[in-house]
Design an enzyme around this catalytic site. Structure first.
Site, PDB file in Angstrom:
ATOM      1  CE1 TYR A 208      -3.016  -3.014   0.316  1.00  0.00           C
ATOM      2  CE2 TYR A 208      -3.312  -2.416   2.619  1.00  0.00           C
ATOM      3  CZ  TYR A 208      -3.468  -3.453   1.427  1.00  0.00           C
ATOM      4  OH  TYR A 208      -4.184  -4.380   1.561  1.00  0.00           O
TER       5      TYR A 208
ATOM      6  CB  SER B 270     -13.765  -5.195  -0.306  1.00  0.00           C
ATOM      7  OG  SER B 270     -12.610  -4.704  -0.888  1.00  0.00           O
TER       8      SER B 270
ATOM      9  CG  LEU C 138     -18.394  -0.966   3.401  1.00  0.00           C
ATOM     10  CD1 LEU C 138     -18.341   0.281   3.547  1.00  0.00           C
ATOM     11  CD2 LEU C 138     -19.896  -1.531   4.005  1.00  0.00           C
TER      12      LEU C 138
ATOM     13  CG  PHE D 118     -21.090   0.384  -6.389  1.00  0.00           C
ATOM     14  CD1 PHE D 118     -20.930   1.294  -7.130  1.00  0.00           C
ATOM     15  CD2 PHE D 118     -22.325  -0.487  -6.362  1.00  0.00           C
ATOM     16  CE1 PHE D 118     -21.775   1.558  -8.151  1.00  0.00           C
ATOM     17  CE2 PHE D 118     -23.074  -0.238  -7.559  1.00  0.00           C
ATOM     18  CZ  PHE D 118     -22.964   0.851  -8.375  1.00  0.00           C
TER      19      PHE D 118
END
Length: 318
Positions: free
Chosen positions: A55, A198, A200, A204
Site C-alpha cells: 500500500y 471490502s 462494502l 459501492f
C-alpha cells in the site's frame, strides 16, 4: 465494540479498520485526517488495523506507525508481504520474507507484528517453503500469528500443516461470496478465522457513488470491471436493493452491508476501510444492527455482483 476470536486464540475487535485507502488506490489522501481516524477507531473499540507493504510501497505502514506511536500495545496490527520491494510479485521466497519483515517492522515502528499475511500466493514457490520461513519469524518473536490472503482450500491445508494459520483474508461481502463453500468449510474445519476485506463492495454498496465518473482521478475503481458497462447497470440495481432495506430499517446501506458480514459467524471479521472519521463512526454502529431472518433471506436473494473482482483474477484463490 465486542471482540471475536480468529484462529490460534487471536482476539480482535469484531470490526477492523482497513487502512489501504489512506495511502493508495483511492485518489487524493489526507494524512492528518487518516491518523485522526485511527485514533477515533481506538476510542470506539476498533483496535484491529490492517495494512500492507504494497500500500503506497510502504507509505501506509509508515502512516499506521505514526498513528500508533506511544499506544502500540492497544492495537492488533496486521500487515502483509507480497514483493513491493522485489523484482518479483508475488514473492514468497524465504529470503524475501526475511527482508520484508524487517522493512515492515521499521516502518511500523514496532518490534513485532500481531498478524503477518502472505498477501498473494506465489505460484513459483511451494507454500511449504513460504510458511516455513514465516514460522521462523514467529520463533524469533517478530510475528505473533500467521495468515494467508486469497488462498485456495488446498493451499490453506498445506500451509496449516507446516505451521498453524490464524486467519485467511479474502474479499467477502453481499456481492462477493467466493469464500463460501470449500474455502470457508476448510477454515472452520481447521479452526481458522476469516477476515473479510471490502465488505462494502469497494464503497459501492454504501451508496457513496453510482458511477466511476464521480470518483477522483487516480482512483483505481474508475476502470474496475464491476463499475463499467452492463456490469455497472446490474450492480446499481443490486445496490438499490440494499439501500431500500436500509431505509426501511432507518439505517445506512453501509451498515446493512457490514451487519450482513457480521451475521456470517463469530469467526468472520469485516475490515471496512475508510480514511474519514464520519464514515468510521457510521461503520462502527453496524455492530448494533440486528438483521432478521427475513431480511437476511431478502439480501441473499439479491445475488452476487456482475463482473470480475479484479481485471486479472489469476492471483486469487491459488
Amino acid at each position: 465494540m465486542e471482540k471475536r476470536t480468529l484462529g490460534q486464540g487471536l482476539v480482535v475487535s469484531e470490526q477492523g479498520l482497513g487502512c489501504m485507502g489512506m495511502s493508495a488506490f483511492y485518489g487524493q489522501s489526507d494524512d492528518t485526517e487518516s491518523i485522526a481516524t485511527i485514533h477515533r477507531a481506538l476510542e470506539l473499540g476498533i483496535t484491529f488495523l490492517d495494512t500492507a507493504e504494497m500500500y503506497g510501497r510502504g507509505v501506509n505502514e509508515e502512516l499506521v506507525g505514526r498513528a500508533i506511536k506511544g499506544r502500540r500495545d492497544e492495537f492488533v496490527v496486521a500487515t502483509k508481504f507480497i514483493g513491493a520491494f522485489s523484482d518479483r510479485r508475488p514473492d514468497g521466497r524465504p529470503e524475501y520474507i526475511r527482508t520484508a519483515i524487517e522493512g515492515s517492522l521499521q516502518r511500523l515502528g514496532t518490534d513485532h507484528v500481531d498478524l503477518y499475511y502472505q498477501h498473494r500466493v506465489d505460484p513459483q514457490t511451494p507454500i511449504e517453503e513460504t510458511v516455513g520461513a514465516m514460522a521462523e519469524l514467529v520463533a524469533a518473536g517478530k510475528v505473533r500469528h500467521l495468515g494467508l490472503s486469497e488462498a485456495s482450500a488446498e493451499t490453506i491445508r498445506r500451509a496449516h500443516a507446516v505451521h498453524p494459520i490464524a486467519a485467511l483474508q479474502s474479499e467477502y461481502s453481499l456481492w462477493t461470496r467466493d469464500p463460501e463453500g470449500p474455502i470457508l468449510d476448510t477454515l472452520r474445519e481447521l479452526g481458522i478465522g476469516l477476515v473479510a476485506y471490502s465488505p462494502l463492495g469497494r464503497g459501492f454498496l454504501a451508496g457513496r457513488f453510482t458511477s466511476p465518473d464521480e470518483l477522483d482521478d487516480g482512483d483505481f475503481r474508475k476502470n474496475h470491471p464491476r463499475f463499467t458497462g452492463e456490469n455497472l447497470e446490474r450492480n446499481v440495481k443490486l445496490a438499490e436493493h440494499v439501500k431500500a432495506l436500509a431505509e426501511s430499517k432507518g439505517v445506512t446501506p453501509a451498515q446493512v452491508a457490514i451487519a450482513w458480514v457480521l451475521s456470517r459467524g463469530d469467526d468472520v471479521v469485516p475490515i471496512p476501510g475508510t480514511r474519514r472519521r464520519t464514515y468510521l463512526e457510521q461503520n462502527a454502529a453496524a455492530s448494533d444492527i440486528e438483521l432478521t431472518a427475513q431480511e437476511l433471506a431478502e439480501l441473499d436473494e439479491i445475488g452476487e455482483a456482475a463482473g470480475d473482482r479484479y481485471s486479472d483474477m489469476s492471483a486469487v484463490n491459488r
